[in-house]
Design a protein around this motif. Structure first.
Motif, PDB file in Angstrom:
ATOM      1  N   HIS A   1       0.834  -1.198   0.000  1.00 43.82           N
ATOM      2  CA  HIS A   1       0.000   0.000   0.000  1.00 43.82           C
ATOM      3  C   HIS A   1       0.880   1.265   0.000  1.00 43.82           C
ATOM      4  O   HIS A   1       0.677   2.178  -0.801  1.00 43.82           O
ATOM      5  CB  HIS A   1      -0.905  -0.044   1.244  1.00 43.82           C
ATOM      6  CG  HIS A   1      -1.816   1.114   1.361  1.00 43.82           C
ATOM      7  ND1 HIS A   1      -2.934   1.268   0.562  1.00 43.82           N
ATOM      8  CD2 HIS A   1      -1.781   2.193   2.186  1.00 43.82           C
ATOM      9  CE1 HIS A   1      -3.544   2.390   0.888  1.00 43.82           C
ATOM     10  NE2 HIS A   1      -2.870   2.978   1.869  1.00 43.82           N
ATOM     11  N   ASP A   2       1.888   1.304   0.894  1.00 40.51           N
ATOM     12  CA  ASP A   2       2.817   2.456   0.954  1.00 40.51           C
ATOM     13  C   ASP A   2       3.506   2.662  -0.397  1.00 40.51           C
ATOM     14  O   ASP A   2       3.616   3.787  -0.884  1.00 40.51           O
ATOM     15  CB  ASP A   2       3.946   2.206   1.979  1.00 40.51           C
ATOM     16  CG  ASP A   2       3.432   2.096   3.403  1.00 40.51           C
ATOM     17  OD1 ASP A   2       2.349   2.638   3.689  1.00 40.51           O
ATOM     18  OD2 ASP A   2       4.124   1.435   4.226  1.00 40.51           O
ATOM     19  N   VAL A   3       3.993   1.557  -0.963  1.00 36.90           N
ATOM     20  CA  VAL A   3       4.743   1.654  -2.216  1.00 36.90           C
ATOM     21  C   VAL A   3       3.832   2.163  -3.322  1.00 36.90           C
ATOM     22  O   VAL A   3       4.197   3.067  -4.089  1.00 36.90           O
ATOM     23  CB  VAL A   3       5.362   0.293  -2.596  1.00 36.90           C
ATOM     24  CG1 VAL A   3       5.979   0.349  -3.990  1.00 36.90           C
ATOM     25  CG2 VAL A   3       6.404  -0.120  -1.562  1.00 36.90           C
ATOM     26  N   SER A   4       2.633   1.625  -3.381  1.00 32.89           N
ATOM     27  CA  SER A   4       1.686   2.036  -4.407  1.00 32.89           C
ATOM     28  C   SER A   4       1.388   3.537  -4.292  1.00 32.89           C
ATOM     29  O   SER A   4       1.341   4.252  -5.303  1.00 32.89           O
ATOM     30  CB  SER A   4       0.435   1.182  -4.260  1.00 32.89           C
ATOM     31  OG  SER A   4      -0.652   1.779  -4.854  1.00 32.89           O
ATOM     32  N   ASN A   5       1.236   4.033  -3.056  1.00 31.50           N
ATOM     33  CA  ASN A   5       1.007   5.472  -2.859  1.00 31.50           C
ATOM     34  C   ASN A   5       2.193   6.294  -3.335  1.00 31.50           C
ATOM     35  O   ASN A   5       2.020   7.312  -4.014  1.00 31.50           O
ATOM     36  CB  ASN A   5       0.758   5.778  -1.374  1.00 31.50           C
ATOM     37  CG  ASN A   5      -0.644   5.378  -0.964  1.00 31.50           C
ATOM     38  OD1 ASN A   5      -1.513   5.177  -1.820  1.00 31.50           O
ATOM     39  ND2 ASN A   5      -0.862   5.231   0.334  1.00 31.50           N
ATOM     40  N   GLN A   6       3.399   5.846  -2.991  1.00 32.04           N
ATOM     41  CA  GLN A   6       4.594   6.609  -3.390  1.00 32.04           C
ATOM     42  C   GLN A   6       4.746   6.661  -4.904  1.00 32.04           C
ATOM     43  O   GLN A   6       5.218   7.642  -5.451  1.00 32.04           O
ATOM     44  CB  GLN A   6       5.852   5.982  -2.787  1.00 32.04           C
ATOM     45  CG  GLN A   6       5.924   6.174  -1.289  1.00 32.04           C
ATOM     46  CD  GLN A   6       7.342   5.991  -0.772  1.00 32.04           C
ATOM     47  OE1 GLN A   6       8.303   6.031  -1.551  1.00 32.04           O
ATOM     48  NE2 GLN A   6       7.474   5.796   0.523  1.00 32.04           N
ATOM     49  N   LEU A   7       4.324   5.602  -5.568  1.00 37.88           N
ATOM     50  CA  LEU A   7       4.475   5.551  -7.026  1.00 37.88           C
ATOM     51  C   LEU A   7       3.526   6.509  -7.726  1.00 37.88           C
ATOM     52  O   LEU A   7       3.735   6.856  -8.888  1.00 37.88           O
ATOM     53  CB  LEU A   7       4.266   4.121  -7.541  1.00 37.88           C
ATOM     54  CG  LEU A   7       5.391   3.140  -7.191  1.00 37.88           C
ATOM     55  CD1 LEU A   7       5.035   1.731  -7.642  1.00 37.88           C
ATOM     56  CD2 LEU A   7       6.708   3.578  -7.839  1.00 37.88           C
ATOM     57  N   SER A   8       2.468   6.918  -7.030  1.00 39.67           N
ATOM     58  CA  SER A   8       1.514   7.811  -7.687  1.00 39.67           C
ATOM     59  C   SER A   8       1.829   9.281  -7.396  1.00 39.67           C
ATOM     60  O   SER A   8       1.045  10.152  -7.746  1.00 39.67           O
ATOM     61  CB  SER A   8       0.085   7.456  -7.270  1.00 39.67           C
ATOM     62  OG  SER A   8      -0.018   7.568  -5.874  1.00 39.67           O
TER      63      SER A   8
ATOM     64  N   PRO B   1       8.168   9.908  -8.237  1.00 41.04           N
ATOM     65  CA  PRO B   1       8.101   8.527  -7.747  1.00 41.04           C
ATOM     66  C   PRO B   1       9.490   7.934  -7.522  1.00 41.04           C
ATOM     67  O   PRO B   1      10.453   8.316  -8.201  1.00 41.04           O
ATOM     68  CB  PRO B   1       7.370   7.783  -8.862  1.00 41.04           C
ATOM     69  CG  PRO B   1       7.596   8.592 -10.073  1.00 41.04           C
ATOM     70  CD  PRO B   1       7.734  10.019  -9.633  1.00 41.04           C
ATOM     71  N   PRO B   2       9.614   7.006  -6.576  1.00 40.14           N
ATOM     72  CA  PRO B   2      10.893   6.333  -6.364  1.00 40.14           C
ATOM     73  C   PRO B   2      11.185   5.371  -7.521  1.00 40.14           C
ATOM     74  O   PRO B   2      10.308   5.064  -8.328  1.00 40.14           O
ATOM     75  CB  PRO B   2      10.648   5.543  -5.074  1.00 40.14           C
ATOM     76  CG  PRO B   2       9.178   5.364  -5.005  1.00 40.14           C
ATOM     77  CD  PRO B   2       8.550   6.520  -5.703  1.00 40.14           C
ATOM     78  N   LEU B   3      12.439   4.917  -7.576  1.00 42.86           N
ATOM     79  CA  LEU B   3      12.807   3.886  -8.548  1.00 42.86           C
ATOM     80  C   LEU B   3      12.481   2.521  -7.941  1.00 42.86           C
ATOM     81  O   LEU B   3      12.870   2.232  -6.813  1.00 42.86           O
ATOM     82  CB  LEU B   3      14.312   3.959  -8.834  1.00 42.86           C
ATOM     83  CG  LEU B   3      14.859   2.803  -9.696  1.00 42.86           C
ATOM     84  CD1 LEU B   3      14.381   2.933 -11.137  1.00 42.86           C
ATOM     85  CD2 LEU B   3      16.382   2.746  -9.633  1.00 42.86           C
ATOM     86  N   VAL B   4      11.776   1.709  -8.689  1.00 40.42           N
ATOM     87  CA  VAL B   4      11.534   0.336  -8.236  1.00 40.42           C
ATOM     88  C   VAL B   4      12.624  -0.547  -8.843  1.00 40.42           C
ATOM     89  O   VAL B   4      12.766  -0.622 -10.074  1.00 40.42           O
ATOM     90  CB  VAL B   4      10.128  -0.158  -8.638  1.00 40.42           C
ATOM     91  CG1 VAL B   4       9.960  -1.628  -8.272  1.00 40.42           C
ATOM     92  CG2 VAL B   4       9.058   0.690  -7.960  1.00 40.42           C
ATOM     93  N   LEU B   5      13.408  -1.167  -7.975  1.00 35.64           N
ATOM     94  CA  LEU B   5      14.495  -2.042  -8.421  1.00 35.64           C
ATOM     95  C   LEU B   5      14.077  -3.488  -8.165  1.00 35.64           C
ATOM     96  O   LEU B   5      13.950  -3.921  -7.025  1.00 35.64           O
ATOM     97  CB  LEU B   5      15.778  -1.722  -7.642  1.00 35.64           C
ATOM     98  CG  LEU B   5      16.939  -2.685  -7.896  1.00 35.64           C
ATOM     99  CD1 LEU B   5      17.435  -2.575  -9.332  1.00 35.64           C
ATOM    100  CD2 LEU B   5      18.077  -2.433  -6.917  1.00 35.64           C
ATOM    101  N   ASP B   6      13.843  -4.212  -9.246  1.00 37.82           N
ATOM    102  CA  ASP B   6      13.399  -5.611  -9.130  1.00 37.82           C
ATOM    103  C   ASP B   6      14.625  -6.512  -9.190  1.00 37.82           C
ATOM    104  O   ASP B   6      15.397  -6.438 -10.155  1.00 37.82           O
ATOM    105  CB  ASP B   6      12.430  -5.920 -10.280  1.00 37.82           C
ATOM    106  CG  ASP B   6      11.623  -7.181 -10.042  1.00 37.82           C
ATOM    107  OD1 ASP B   6      12.241  -8.198  -9.654  1.00 37.82           O
ATOM    108  OD2 ASP B   6      10.402  -7.159 -10.256  1.00 37.82           O
ATOM    109  N   VAL B   7      14.846  -7.337  -8.172  1.00 37.44           N
ATOM    110  CA  VAL B   7      16.082  -8.137  -8.112  1.00 37.44           C
ATOM    111  C   VAL B   7      15.839  -9.625  -8.373  1.00 37.44           C
ATOM    112  O   VAL B   7      16.673 -10.459  -8.052  1.00 37.44           O
ATOM    113  CB  VAL B   7      16.823  -7.937  -6.767  1.00 37.44           C
ATOM    114  CG1 VAL B   7      17.199  -6.470  -6.587  1.00 37.44           C
ATOM    115  CG2 VAL B   7      16.002  -8.433  -5.585  1.00 37.44           C
ATOM    116  N   ARG B   8      14.693  -9.940  -8.977  1.00 36.11           N
ATOM    117  CA  ARG B   8      14.426 -11.349  -9.295  1.00 36.11           C
ATOM    118  C   ARG B   8      15.176 -11.762 -10.569  1.00 36.11           C
ATOM    119  O   ARG B   8      15.832 -10.959 -11.218  1.00 36.11           O
ATOM    120  CB  ARG B   8      12.919 -11.551  -9.480  1.00 36.11           C
ATOM    121  CG  ARG B   8      12.134 -11.395  -8.194  1.00 36.11           C
ATOM    122  CD  ARG B   8      10.643 -11.470  -8.460  1.00 36.11           C
ATOM    123  NE  ARG B   8      10.215 -10.354  -9.335  1.00 36.11           N
ATOM    124  CZ  ARG B   8       9.047 -10.291  -9.938  1.00 36.11           C
ATOM    125  NH1 ARG B   8       8.172 -11.272  -9.799  1.00 36.11           N
ATOM    126  NH2 ARG B   8       8.735  -9.247 -10.693  1.00 36.11           N
TER     127      ARG B   8
END
Ligand code: FE2
Length: 346
Positions: free
Chosen positions: A246-253, A257-264
């Motif tokens: 929920h926090d992340v989704s709010n920050q992205l809007s 917005p922050p950078l989302v770093l996907d490490v998969r």
């Protein structure tokens, strides 16, 4: 179903179950140090390794599942909350694992870890580290929860018939098996205790952390098994600030917005859980060598993301070490992001 005597004859238990008609076999909780013993046992018995199950992410020994999967091509099965990327089949409560004509039912029994399962087949149940003989697995590792463990034991395992045989993943006292009825009546941790009493008891135990826990745990969580890999220590991991989906989704809007770093791994990024739109993919195993790719984003907060939030916590701690200050972790990863119905791209 054929169920053979336990294979390690030590404190960690590895079981083999096979279908009599097809000769297909399942190994439960293999140890890396005993891989050649298992392969010899299977060859001698003319069994074909069909599947491997880790009942949970182990903190006390390197798993043998990854190498056995790579060597034999056997399916690698774990609960959907297991953090490691090499799992080929994720299971949940009530799923069936078929080994030839033998069927095992998955019981979701968290508490020792969030990804703990038990396997019920015919007259027996393999309980992992949730229910031990005369004991229960510790609930104080990251993601452990004594209340969940109490519920799993009392509402799932203790509702099996009393005569059901119990085979745990560990035993420290030389026991080989027990029954549900015996544990229900005599297990000193849980018999006759309320949920609150059990939680208080588990909180009072204060076991020391196993030596080298992070050196065992992090390869088991990430499938990175490289002598040169340097993983963050527990203090560094505990520093990582956790944000809910929920926090992340709010920050992205927001405007910035922050950078989302996907490490998969790349196959996970485009797999069933999808990824967050605009996210940058750098697999955890490549993070130290590719950190320069983050330079252009230095001014932005970074949110590390993976499947269950475990590998990304490692990534976030590594980024602190590289001088990035505003780094956060998506708690419970893309699993929770999907469970909340938040948007993904594939
Ligand atoms: Fe364990």
């Amino acid at each position: 179903m054929q169920h053979f005597p336990e294979l390690n004859r030590g404190k960690c238990k590895t079981y083999v179950v096979a279908c009599e008609r097809t000769g297909k076999a399942l190994l439960i909780d293999p140890l890396r140090e005993n891989i050649s013993r298992y392969l010899a046992f299977l060859a001698y018995g003319r069994l074909k390794l069909d599947a491997l199950v880790d009942t949970h992410t182990h903190a006390d020994h390197p798993t043998g599942s990854f190498q056995l999967h790579a060597l034999t091509g056997a399916r690698l099965i774990m609960h959907r909350r297991a953090p490691v990327p090499t799992v080929t089949e994720h299971v949940e409560q009530g799923d069936t694992i078929r080994i030839g004509e033998t069927c095992l039912t998955v019981l979701y029994t968290p508490g020792h870890t969030p990804d703990s399962i038990s396997l019920h087949a015919e007259d027996r149940v393999f309980t992992g580290d949730v229910l031990l003989i005369g004991g229960t697995g510790r609930a104080d590792f990251a993601g452990g929860d004594a209340g969940q463990q109490y519920d799993a034991i009392t509402q799932q395992l203790f509702t099996l018939p009393d005569e059901t045989l119990v085979f745990p993943a560990h035993d420290y006292r030389g026991n080989t098996q027990s029954t549900i009825g015996h544990e229900k009546r005599h297990n000193p941790r849980i018999a006759g205790r309320t949920r609150e009493e059990y939680i208080a008891l588990m909180a009072s135990l204060n076991f020391p952390m196993p030596e080298k826990i992070q050196e065992v745990l992090q390869p088991n969580q990430s499938a990175i098994d490289d002598d040169k890999a340097r993983f963050p220590d527990l203090t560094e991991l505990n520093r990582v600030r956790q944000l809910t989906a929920h926090d992340v989704s709010n920050q992205l809007s927001t405007q910035n917005p922050p950078l989302v770093l996907d490490v998969r791994e790349p196959n996970e990024y485009i797999g069933e859980l999808g990824h967050v739109a605009g996210s940058l993919l750098i697999p955890l195993r490549e993070l130290s060598s590719r950190a320069a790719e983050l330079e252009p984003h230095r001014g932005r907060p970074i949110i590390a993301v993976c499947r269950s939030g475990v590998r990304s916590t490692t990534a976030a701690a590594m980024l602190y070490g590289l001088g990035y200050e505003r780094v956060y972790n998506l708690k419970d990863g893309m699993i929770d992001w999907n469970d909340r119905g938040l948007p993904v791209e594939h």
